[in-house]
Design an enzyme around this catalytic site. Sequence first.
Site, PDB file in Angstrom:
ATOM      1  N   PHE A  82       0.831  -1.224   0.000  1.00  0.00           N
ATOM      2  CA  PHE A  82       0.000   0.000   0.000  1.00  0.00           C
ATOM      3  C   PHE A  82       0.864   1.272   0.000  1.00  0.00           C
ATOM      4  CE2 PHE A  82      -2.062   2.753   3.464  1.00  0.00           C
ATOM      5  CZ  PHE A  82      -2.629   3.634   2.558  1.00  0.00           C
ATOM      6  N   ASP A  94      13.123 -11.319  -1.192  1.00  0.00           N
ATOM      7  CA  ASP A  94      12.881 -11.220   0.253  1.00  0.00           C
ATOM      8  C   ASP A  94      13.989 -10.369   0.870  1.00  0.00           C
ATOM      9  OD1 ASP A  94      12.729 -11.752   2.989  1.00  0.00           O
ATOM     10  OD2 ASP A  94      12.087 -13.826   2.677  1.00  0.00           O
ATOM     11  N   ALA A 141       7.289  -5.244   5.110  1.00  0.00           N
ATOM     12  CA  ALA A 141       6.948  -5.832   6.416  1.00  0.00           C
ATOM     13  C   ALA A 141       5.651  -6.610   6.288  1.00  0.00           C
ATOM     14  CB  ALA A 141       6.776  -4.736   7.465  1.00  0.00           C
ATOM     15  N   THR A 177       6.202   2.700  13.165  1.00  0.00           N
ATOM     16  CA  THR A 177       4.772   2.946  13.410  1.00  0.00           C
ATOM     17  C   THR A 177       4.532   3.499  14.818  1.00  0.00           C
ATOM     18  OG1 THR A 177       2.694   1.759  13.838  1.00  0.00           O
ATOM     19  CG2 THR A 177       4.664   0.435  13.857  1.00  0.00           C
ATOM     20  N   ASP A 178       3.434   4.208  14.958  1.00  0.00           N
ATOM     21  CA  ASP A 178       3.037   4.705  16.295  1.00  0.00           C
ATOM     22  C   ASP A 178       2.767   3.539  17.255  1.00  0.00           C
ATOM     23  OD1 ASP A 178       0.677   3.803  15.083  1.00  0.00           O
ATOM     24  OD2 ASP A 178      -0.388   5.715  15.289  1.00  0.00           O
ATOM     25  N   GLU A 179       2.520   2.333  16.670  1.00  0.00           N
ATOM     26  CA  GLU A 179       2.152   1.200  17.525  1.00  0.00           C
ATOM     27  C   GLU A 179       3.322   0.710  18.378  1.00  0.00           C
ATOM     28  OE1 GLU A 179      -0.399  -1.750  15.884  1.00  0.00           O
ATOM     29  OE2 GLU A 179      -1.086  -0.450  14.282  1.00  0.00           O
ATOM     30  N   TYR A 230       2.687  -7.874  15.850  1.00  0.00           N
ATOM     31  CA  TYR A 230       3.083  -6.939  14.775  1.00  0.00           C
ATOM     32  C   TYR A 230       3.936  -5.812  15.347  1.00  0.00           C
ATOM     33  CZ  TYR A 230       2.688  -2.772  11.841  1.00  0.00           C
ATOM     34  OH  TYR A 230       2.976  -1.619  11.136  1.00  0.00           O
ATOM     35  N   LYS A 281       7.893  -4.659  14.871  1.00  0.00           N
ATOM     36  CA  LYS A 281       8.234  -3.326  14.360  1.00  0.00           C
ATOM     37  C   LYS A 281       9.150  -2.606  15.357  1.00  0.00           C
ATOM     38  CE  LYS A 281       7.061  -1.494  11.106  1.00  0.00           C
ATOM     39  NZ  LYS A 281       7.725  -1.498   9.774  1.00  0.00           N
ATOM     40  N   LYS A 290      -7.635  -4.234   5.720  1.00  0.00           N
ATOM     41  CA  LYS A 290      -7.497  -3.152   6.705  1.00  0.00           C
ATOM     42  C   LYS A 290      -8.826  -2.408   6.858  1.00  0.00           C
ATOM     43  CE  LYS A 290      -3.150  -4.105   7.332  1.00  0.00           C
ATOM     44  NZ  LYS A 290      -2.029  -3.554   6.622  1.00  0.00           N
ATOM     45  N   ASN A 347     -13.274   4.605  16.143  1.00  0.00           N
ATOM     46  CA  ASN A 347     -13.540   3.830  14.925  1.00  0.00           C
ATOM     47  C   ASN A 347     -14.993   3.992  14.456  1.00  0.00           C
ATOM     48  OD1 ASN A 347     -10.929   2.829  14.855  1.00  0.00           O
ATOM     49  ND2 ASN A 347     -11.430   1.028  16.088  1.00  0.00           N
TER      50      ASN A 347
HETATM   51  P1  NAD Z   1       1.397  -3.650   3.177  1.00  0.00           P
HETATM   52  O1  NAD Z   1       1.117  -4.876   3.948  1.00  0.00           O
HETATM   53  O2  NAD Z   1       0.340  -3.071   2.284  1.00  0.00           O
HETATM   54  O3  NAD Z   1       2.684  -3.897   2.242  1.00  0.00           O
HETATM   55  C1  NAD Z   1       3.829  -4.533   2.696  1.00  0.00           C
HETATM   56  C2  NAD Z   1       4.659  -4.960   1.482  1.00  0.00           C
HETATM   57  O4  NAD Z   1       5.867  -5.586   1.958  1.00  0.00           O
HETATM   58  C3  NAD Z   1       3.952  -5.980   0.581  1.00  0.00           C
HETATM   59  O5  NAD Z   1       4.066  -5.582  -0.765  1.00  0.00           O
HETATM   60  C4  NAD Z   1       4.717  -7.284   0.836  1.00  0.00           C
HETATM   61  O6  NAD Z   1       4.757  -8.136  -0.301  1.00  0.00           O
HETATM   62  C5  NAD Z   1       6.099  -6.760   1.188  1.00  0.00           C
HETATM   63  N1  NAD Z   1       6.884  -7.684   2.022  1.00  0.00           N
HETATM   64  C6  NAD Z   1       6.496  -8.317   3.149  1.00  0.00           C
HETATM   65  N2  NAD Z   1       7.497  -9.075   3.625  1.00  0.00           N
HETATM   66  C7  NAD Z   1       8.548  -8.908   2.780  1.00  0.00           C
HETATM   67  C8  NAD Z   1       9.871  -9.404   2.726  1.00  0.00           C
HETATM   68  N3  NAD Z   1      10.325 -10.260   3.646  1.00  0.00           N
HETATM   69  N4  NAD Z   1      10.684  -9.001   1.734  1.00  0.00           N
HETATM   70  C9  NAD Z   1      10.235  -8.147   0.771  1.00  0.00           C
HETATM   71  N5  NAD Z   1       8.993  -7.661   0.761  1.00  0.00           N
HETATM   72  C10 NAD Z   1       8.155  -8.021   1.741  1.00  0.00           C
HETATM   73  O7  NAD Z   1       1.908  -2.580   4.225  1.00  0.00           O
HETATM   74  P2  NAD Z   1       1.780  -0.992   4.289  1.00  0.00           P
HETATM   75  O8  NAD Z   1       0.527  -0.636   4.973  1.00  0.00           O
HETATM   76  O9  NAD Z   1       2.064  -0.434   2.942  1.00  0.00           O
HETATM   77  O10 NAD Z   1       2.971  -0.647   5.276  1.00  0.00           O
HETATM   78  C11 NAD Z   1       4.271  -0.359   4.775  1.00  0.00           C
HETATM   79  C12 NAD Z   1       5.199  -0.098   5.946  1.00  0.00           C
HETATM   80  O11 NAD Z   1       4.717   1.002   6.710  1.00  0.00           O
HETATM   81  C13 NAD Z   1       5.315  -1.267   6.931  1.00  0.00           C
HETATM   82  O12 NAD Z   1       6.649  -1.338   7.358  1.00  0.00           O
HETATM   83  C14 NAD Z   1       4.390  -0.875   8.066  1.00  0.00           C
HETATM   84  O13 NAD Z   1       4.788  -1.464   9.276  1.00  0.00           O
HETATM   85  C15 NAD Z   1       4.577   0.625   8.072  1.00  0.00           C
HETATM   86  N6  NAD Z   1       3.447   1.402   8.608  1.00  0.00           N
HETATM   87  C16 NAD Z   1       2.207   1.236   8.072  1.00  0.00           C
HETATM   88  C17 NAD Z   1       1.164   2.008   8.553  1.00  0.00           C
HETATM   89  C18 NAD Z   1      -0.231   1.861   7.968  1.00  0.00           C
HETATM   90  O14 NAD Z   1      -1.157   2.419   8.535  1.00  0.00           O
HETATM   91  N7  NAD Z   1      -0.412   1.160   6.868  1.00  0.00           N
HETATM   92  C19 NAD Z   1       1.378   2.932   9.581  1.00  0.00           C
HETATM   93  C20 NAD Z   1       2.662   3.077  10.096  1.00  0.00           C
HETATM   94  C21 NAD Z   1       3.693   2.305   9.591  1.00  0.00           C
HETATM   95  P1  TYD Z   2      -6.452  -1.796  11.225  1.00  0.00           P
HETATM   96  O1  TYD Z   2      -6.800  -1.207   9.897  1.00  0.00           O
HETATM   97  O2  TYD Z   2      -6.266  -3.277  11.341  1.00  0.00           O
HETATM   98  O3  TYD Z   2      -5.158  -1.007  11.754  1.00  0.00           O
HETATM   99  P2  TYD Z   2      -4.426  -1.061  13.216  1.00  0.00           P
HETATM  100  O4  TYD Z   2      -4.959  -2.164  14.011  1.00  0.00           O
HETATM  101  O5  TYD Z   2      -3.007  -1.292  12.802  1.00  0.00           O
HETATM  102  O6  TYD Z   2      -4.675   0.291  13.815  1.00  0.00           O
HETATM  103  O7  TYD Z   2      -7.565  -1.382  12.281  1.00  0.00           O
HETATM  104  C1  TYD Z   2      -7.865  -0.034  12.555  1.00  0.00           C
HETATM  105  C2  TYD Z   2      -8.875  -0.004  13.686  1.00  0.00           C
HETATM  106  O8  TYD Z   2     -10.099  -0.569  13.234  1.00  0.00           O
HETATM  107  C3  TYD Z   2      -8.433  -0.815  14.887  1.00  0.00           C
HETATM  108  O9  TYD Z   2      -8.830  -0.134  16.073  1.00  0.00           O
HETATM  109  C4  TYD Z   2      -9.215  -2.109  14.744  1.00  0.00           C
HETATM  110  C5  TYD Z   2     -10.485  -1.674  14.063  1.00  0.00           C
HETATM  111  N1  TYD Z   2     -11.087  -2.686  13.163  1.00  0.00           N
HETATM  112  C6  TYD Z   2     -12.436  -3.010  13.275  1.00  0.00           C
HETATM  113  O10 TYD Z   2     -13.170  -2.457  14.116  1.00  0.00           O
HETATM  114  N2  TYD Z   2     -12.963  -3.946  12.439  1.00  0.00           N
HETATM  115  C7  TYD Z   2     -12.205  -4.576  11.507  1.00  0.00           C
HETATM  116  O11 TYD Z   2     -12.736  -5.454  10.782  1.00  0.00           O
HETATM  117  C8  TYD Z   2     -10.816  -4.231  11.387  1.00  0.00           C
HETATM  118  C9  TYD Z   2      -9.940  -4.901  10.374  1.00  0.00           C
HETATM  119  C10 TYD Z   2     -10.299  -3.272  12.231  1.00  0.00           C
END
Ligand code: NAD
Ligand code: TYD
Length: 340
Positions: A12, A60, A84, A126-128, A153, A157, A192, A252
Amino acid sequence: MTTVVVTGGAGFIGSNLVRYLRRKHQDWRIFNIDKLTYAGNLDNLAGIEVGPEYNFIQGDVADGAMLARVWARRRVKYVFHLAAETHVDRSLNDAVPFVRSNVEGTAVLLDVARAEGVEKFIYMSTDEVYGAVPKGSDEVFTEDSPLKPRNPYSATKAAADLLCQVQYASREMPIVILRAANNYGPYQHPEKFLPLMLTNLMEGRQVPIYGTGQQLRDWLFVEDTCKALVTLAEHAEPGSIYNLAGSGIIPNIELARKVLGVLRMEEEDSLKMVEDRPGHDFSYPLSAEKIERELNIRSETKLDDGLRRTIFWYRSNEDWWRAIREGKFKDYYKKQYSEL
Ligand code: NAD
Ligand code: TYD
């Protein structure tokens, strides 16, 4: 020529970053390394042609030999490490792929990048990693807050975040860490929350709300994240860590109501309270003061605008999300949402 490595560029945020770089830095040469797990999707990169300025390597990040080949005969200026395993719910069922990709993968990538050379290594954290504040608390996480992750997760991280920090502490490797809030926008996998909500509603299904829907999340439009990542590469000091907040925390259930408002749908028929996520983090309130003061970065997209853009995108790209939902995702959905 500026050569950059993006890991996880078929996911993403990574695919949004590749698109952003192709628009804003057309002379940069991108090496996109992605394993193409269930979350990686080449459809996310449709229209980006492989050529001198863009290369895709299916691999990988825990494979050091493959990484060394990418570094061979070229100087890599920036690494954007986003690869990741990312879904909290999946990590609660099976933590092992998270350890392998997020911890081991980061360790291997750091070793290769340090040995082969890099001017700036940006780690997408991540903030997590801070853990969560309980209901009623007025605590806000700064970059100096302790890391207290509360699910597999975020534990992996946090481990990777620390591995990056110690490379700076021990070897002065030019690491920069971004701890970002919940991203949303085009190309987010339908497992998500927001895309699940949109695609379920468009399929005439109910939206599963975990527990009471009172947990708070801070929504950050993905383009703001991409901008911040590039600014960090160009301007942040090695060893620095920054939080990046979104548009402010909301429950949420409120996010769901906003979406229903845009889609003009009734709450009663559309939402379904389901069993809560085990150990569900209540909230990750971030202070984004440092990144704004030092680098003049702020997330500019207001939630209502970002939501409208995202909803429009999912409405206009049904083929993209239906292809995912009709694949292996079906089995995951059945298992995860047996109550629906
Ligand atoms: P995503 O799950 O959509 O994409 C992750 C990508 O990483 C995928 O394309 C997957 O194929 C690839 N991948 C996984 N394991 C791999 C490996 N071992 N080698 C090579 N590629 C690999 O995730 P995202 O939401 O785009 O998140 C991207 C990054 O941002 C992550 O590190 C995540 O922890 C961080 N992040 C995400 C959010 C969010 O809200 N989405 C917020 C804060 C931080
Ligand atoms: P998510 O998109 O999984 O992100 P994160 O857990 O990393 O914040 O979830 C966002 C919020 O939405 C989280 O508080 C969990 C909630 N959630 C639901 O209520 N229903 C769902 O089906 C999912 C996937 C998440």
